[in-house]
Structure formats: C-alpha cells, structure tokens
Design a protein around this motif. Sequence first.
Motif, PDB file in Angstrom:
ATOM      1  N   SER A  99      13.858  -6.928  -1.165  1.00  0.00           N
ATOM      2  CA  SER A  99      14.850  -5.884  -1.452  1.00  0.00           C
ATOM      3  C   SER A  99      14.180  -4.516  -1.641  1.00  0.00           C
ATOM      4  CB  SER A  99      15.674  -6.234  -2.688  1.00  0.00           C
ATOM      5  OG  SER A  99      14.911  -6.099  -3.869  1.00  0.00           O
ATOM      6  N   LEU A 100      12.912  -4.518  -2.033  1.00  0.00           N
ATOM      7  CA  LEU A 100      12.204  -3.257  -2.285  1.00  0.00           C
ATOM      8  C   LEU A 100      11.386  -2.762  -1.092  1.00  0.00           C
ATOM      9  CD1 LEU A 100      10.916  -3.986  -5.900  1.00  0.00           C
ATOM     10  CD2 LEU A 100      12.797  -2.469  -5.235  1.00  0.00           C
ATOM     11  N   LEU A 101      11.005  -3.688  -0.211  1.00  0.00           N
ATOM     12  CA  LEU A 101      10.149  -3.326   0.923  1.00  0.00           C
ATOM     13  C   LEU A 101      10.835  -3.680   2.237  1.00  0.00           C
ATOM     14  CD1 LEU A 101       6.769  -4.781  -0.431  1.00  0.00           C
ATOM     15  CD2 LEU A 101       7.503  -2.384  -0.460  1.00  0.00           C
ATOM     16  N   THR A 102      10.685  -2.800   3.218  1.00  0.00           N
ATOM     17  CA  THR A 102      11.202  -3.093   4.552  1.00  0.00           C
ATOM     18  C   THR A 102      10.279  -4.116   5.216  1.00  0.00           C
ATOM     19  OG1 THR A 102       9.879  -1.391   5.653  1.00  0.00           O
ATOM     20  CG2 THR A 102      12.050  -0.713   4.779  1.00  0.00           C
ATOM     21  N   ALA A 103      10.729  -4.666   6.320  1.00  0.00           N
ATOM     22  CA  ALA A 103       9.907  -5.614   7.069  1.00  0.00           C
ATOM     23  C   ALA A 103       8.585  -4.954   7.482  1.00  0.00           C
ATOM     24  CB  ALA A 103      10.659  -6.132   8.285  1.00  0.00           C
ATOM     25  N   GLN A 104       8.642  -3.696   7.890  1.00  0.00           N
ATOM     26  CA  GLN A 104       7.432  -2.968   8.286  1.00  0.00           C
ATOM     27  C   GLN A 104       6.491  -2.802   7.092  1.00  0.00           C
ATOM     28  OE1 GLN A 104       6.412  -2.076  11.316  1.00  0.00           O
ATOM     29  NE2 GLN A 104       4.544  -1.181  10.529  1.00  0.00           N
ATOM     30  N   GLU A 105       7.041  -2.475   5.929  1.00  0.00           N
ATOM     31  CA  GLU A 105       6.216  -2.317   4.729  1.00  0.00           C
ATOM     32  C   GLU A 105       5.601  -3.655   4.298  1.00  0.00           C
ATOM     33  OE1 GLU A 105       8.518   1.481   2.689  1.00  0.00           O
ATOM     34  OE2 GLU A 105       9.304  -0.545   2.397  1.00  0.00           O
ATOM     35  N   LEU A 106       6.379  -4.746   4.427  1.00  0.00           N
ATOM     36  CA  LEU A 106       5.828  -6.073   4.133  1.00  0.00           C
ATOM     37  C   LEU A 106       4.684  -6.399   5.076  1.00  0.00           C
ATOM     38  CD1 LEU A 106       9.092  -8.122   3.484  1.00  0.00           C
ATOM     39  CD2 LEU A 106       7.255  -7.721   1.836  1.00  0.00           C
ATOM     40  N   LYS A 107       4.841  -6.030   6.348  1.00  0.00           N
ATOM     41  CA  LYS A 107       3.780  -6.259   7.334  1.00  0.00           C
ATOM     42  C   LYS A 107       2.520  -5.489   6.963  1.00  0.00           C
ATOM     43  CE  LYS A 107       2.591  -5.792  12.232  1.00  0.00           C
ATOM     44  NZ  LYS A 107       1.211  -5.589  11.886  1.00  0.00           N
ATOM     45  N   ILE A 108       2.684  -4.233   6.586  1.00  0.00           N
ATOM     46  CA  ILE A 108       1.543  -3.406   6.197  1.00  0.00           C
ATOM     47  C   ILE A 108       0.862  -3.999   4.966  1.00  0.00           C
ATOM     48  CG2 ILE A 108       0.865  -1.137   5.286  1.00  0.00           C
ATOM     49  CD1 ILE A 108       3.152   0.022   7.133  1.00  0.00           C
ATOM     50  N   ALA A 109       1.659  -4.412   3.980  1.00  0.00           N
ATOM     51  CA  ALA A 109       1.093  -5.018   2.768  1.00  0.00           C
ATOM     52  C   ALA A 109       0.375  -6.319   3.109  1.00  0.00           C
ATOM     53  CB  ALA A 109       2.198  -5.259   1.736  1.00  0.00           C
ATOM     54  N   ALA A 110       0.987  -7.147   3.950  1.00  0.00           N
ATOM     55  CA  ALA A 110       0.359  -8.414   4.345  1.00  0.00           C
ATOM     56  C   ALA A 110      -0.937  -8.158   5.096  1.00  0.00           C
ATOM     57  CB  ALA A 110       1.318  -9.242   5.194  1.00  0.00           C
ATOM     58  N   ASP A 111      -0.933  -7.156   5.986  1.00  0.00           N
ATOM     59  CA  ASP A 111      -2.158  -6.804   6.711  1.00  0.00           C
ATOM     60  C   ASP A 111      -3.245  -6.373   5.732  1.00  0.00           C
ATOM     61  OD1 ASP A 111      -0.887  -7.328   9.134  1.00  0.00           O
ATOM     62  OD2 ASP A 111      -0.527  -5.207   9.603  1.00  0.00           O
ATOM     63  N   PHE A 112      -2.873  -5.537   4.764  1.00  0.00           N
ATOM     64  CA  PHE A 112      -3.854  -5.033   3.797  1.00  0.00           C
ATOM     65  C   PHE A 112      -4.406  -6.158   2.927  1.00  0.00           C
ATOM     66  CE2 PHE A 112      -4.820  -3.329  -0.480  1.00  0.00           C
ATOM     67  CZ  PHE A 112      -5.921  -2.566  -0.148  1.00  0.00           C
ATOM     68  N   TYR A 113      -3.508  -6.935   2.319  1.00  0.00           N
ATOM     69  CA  TYR A 113      -3.958  -7.983   1.404  1.00  0.00           C
ATOM     70  C   TYR A 113      -4.602  -9.161   2.119  1.00  0.00           C
ATOM     71  CZ  TYR A 113      -2.025  -5.477  -2.520  1.00  0.00           C
ATOM     72  OH  TYR A 113      -1.789  -4.521  -3.477  1.00  0.00           O
ATOM     73  N   SER A 114      -4.455  -9.237   3.434  1.00  0.00           N
ATOM     74  CA  SER A 114      -5.152 -10.259   4.212  1.00  0.00           C
ATOM     75  C   SER A 114      -6.591  -9.862   4.493  1.00  0.00           C
ATOM     76  CB  SER A 114      -4.429 -10.507   5.544  1.00  0.00           C
ATOM     77  OG  SER A 114      -3.159 -11.058   5.310  1.00  0.00           O
ATOM     78  N   SER A 115      -6.900  -8.584   4.298  1.00  0.00           N
ATOM     79  CA  SER A 115      -8.266  -8.117   4.537  1.00  0.00           C
ATOM     80  C   SER A 115      -9.130  -8.372   3.300  1.00  0.00           C
ATOM     81  CB  SER A 115      -8.260  -6.612   4.849  1.00  0.00           C
ATOM     82  OG  SER A 115      -7.967  -5.864   3.678  1.00  0.00           O
ATOM     83  N   SER A 116     -10.437  -8.365   3.480  1.00  0.00           N
ATOM     84  CA  SER A 116     -11.332  -8.596   2.342  1.00  0.00           C
ATOM     85  C   SER A 116     -11.209  -7.473   1.312  1.00  0.00           C
ATOM     86  CB  SER A 116     -12.778  -8.746   2.815  1.00  0.00           C
ATOM     87  OG  SER A 116     -13.200  -7.584   3.484  1.00  0.00           O
ATOM     88  N   ILE A 117     -11.007  -6.247   1.767  1.00  0.00           N
ATOM     89  CA  ILE A 117     -10.840  -5.119   0.841  1.00  0.00           C
ATOM     90  C   ILE A 117      -9.525  -5.264   0.067  1.00  0.00           C
ATOM     91  CG2 ILE A 117     -10.474  -2.617   0.713  1.00  0.00           C
ATOM     92  CD1 ILE A 117     -12.395  -2.379   3.120  1.00  0.00           C
ATOM     93  N   GLY A 118      -8.474  -5.650   0.751  1.00  0.00           N
ATOM     94  CA  GLY A 118      -7.186  -5.832   0.088  1.00  0.00           C
ATOM     95  C   GLY A 118      -7.234  -6.928  -0.958  1.00  0.00           C
ATOM     96  N   LEU A 119      -7.900  -8.030  -0.624  1.00  0.00           N
ATOM     97  CA  LEU A 119      -8.027  -9.130  -1.576  1.00  0.00           C
ATOM     98  C   LEU A 119      -8.881  -8.702  -2.772  1.00  0.00           C
ATOM     99  CD1 LEU A 119      -7.180 -11.988  -2.111  1.00  0.00           C
ATOM    100  CD2 LEU A 119      -9.146 -12.780  -0.800  1.00  0.00           C
ATOM    101  N   LYS A 120      -9.931  -7.951  -2.507  1.00  0.00           N
ATOM    102  CA  LYS A 120     -10.775  -7.448  -3.601  1.00  0.00           C
ATOM    103  C   LYS A 120      -9.975  -6.502  -4.493  1.00  0.00           C
ATOM    104  CE  LYS A 120     -15.210  -5.226  -4.478  1.00  0.00           C
ATOM    105  NZ  LYS A 120     -16.413  -4.624  -3.901  1.00  0.00           N
ATOM    106  N   ALA A 121      -9.167  -5.638  -3.880  1.00  0.00           N
ATOM    107  CA  ALA A 121      -8.328  -4.709  -4.654  1.00  0.00           C
ATOM    108  C   ALA A 121      -7.320  -5.481  -5.501  1.00  0.00           C
ATOM    109  CB  ALA A 121      -7.609  -3.736  -3.718  1.00  0.00           C
ATOM    110  N   HIS A 122      -6.729  -6.517  -4.920  1.00  0.00           N
ATOM    111  CA  HIS A 122      -5.750  -7.330  -5.649  1.00  0.00           C
ATOM    112  C   HIS A 122      -6.399  -7.976  -6.874  1.00  0.00           C
ATOM    113  CE1 HIS A 122      -2.350  -9.916  -6.372  1.00  0.00           C
ATOM    114  NE2 HIS A 122      -3.071 -11.009  -6.179  1.00  0.00           N
TER     115      HIS A 122
END
Length: 137
Positions: A99-122
């Motif tokens: 409800s808060l994120l569009t499909a495109q925003e979810l894709k961007i978030a998934a791409d980011f958190y799937s990366s090693s930097i994104g996981l480290k940031a999380h």
Amino acid sequence: MGKLLLFLSIFLACACTSTHKIDSNVQFKRLYAALKIEEILSSFEGEMNISPEKILSGVLRDLPESQKRAFIESMPSKVMADPINVNAAKIIFKSKLTSLLTAQELKIAADFYSSSIGLKAHRAIIDAEIAVSESLN
C-alpha cells in the motif's frame, strides 16, 4: 520515405512489446526474500504462534528478572493472552508495504536489498535500532 516509416513502425512495435507491467506480488516476494524475513521468522523455532511473553522476555533480557517479570505482568492480559500469528504478520507486512510502495518502488527496493551493499545496510540499520533501544532502556 516509405522505408523510414516502415522502420519507425517496426521500432515502435518492438518498443511497445518489450515493456511489461511490473507485478507488485512478485516484487514483494523478492523483497521479502532479500530482507530474509523467513529466516527471522524461523528463528522463532518454527512456531506458528509466538508468545508475546517470549518476545518480551527476549527484548527485556538485560533487565533483572524481578523488573522483567514486573513489566510483563503490567501488560494488559488481552495483549499477553493473544499469540502472534506469523502468517497473519506476513499478510499485514505485505499489505502495508504494497500500500505504501508502487510495484516499481518494490522492484527498486528488492534490487537494492538483494545486493551485498543493501544487505549490509539492512543489517546495519537493525543493529543501530537495537543500539538505540538498548541505550534508551
């Protein structure tokens, strides 16, 4: 001129067929997996219903037993009696994110958190939140 129009028509047809709608359900699943939510939930030893007292005991682990018990006993009985359903939590999590994120925003978030930097940031964010919580206790 005719060849140019034919080329433009073919180009536009190819451009239109190559674009596809991003599915928010698919992107949510990618983000959910990237954030390792299943692993977090399985850390509760596979319980489908998690005791609020168990969660509070873990969160309050650094308090003396008497203070921890007093805090838990001060919670309303309704809160302590209702187990937390993990499946319901996942549905609520998904509902809120989609409800808060569009499909495109979810894709961007998934791409980011799937990366090693994104996981480290999380992980860093979680550690920072824990540190803040501990310092405020």
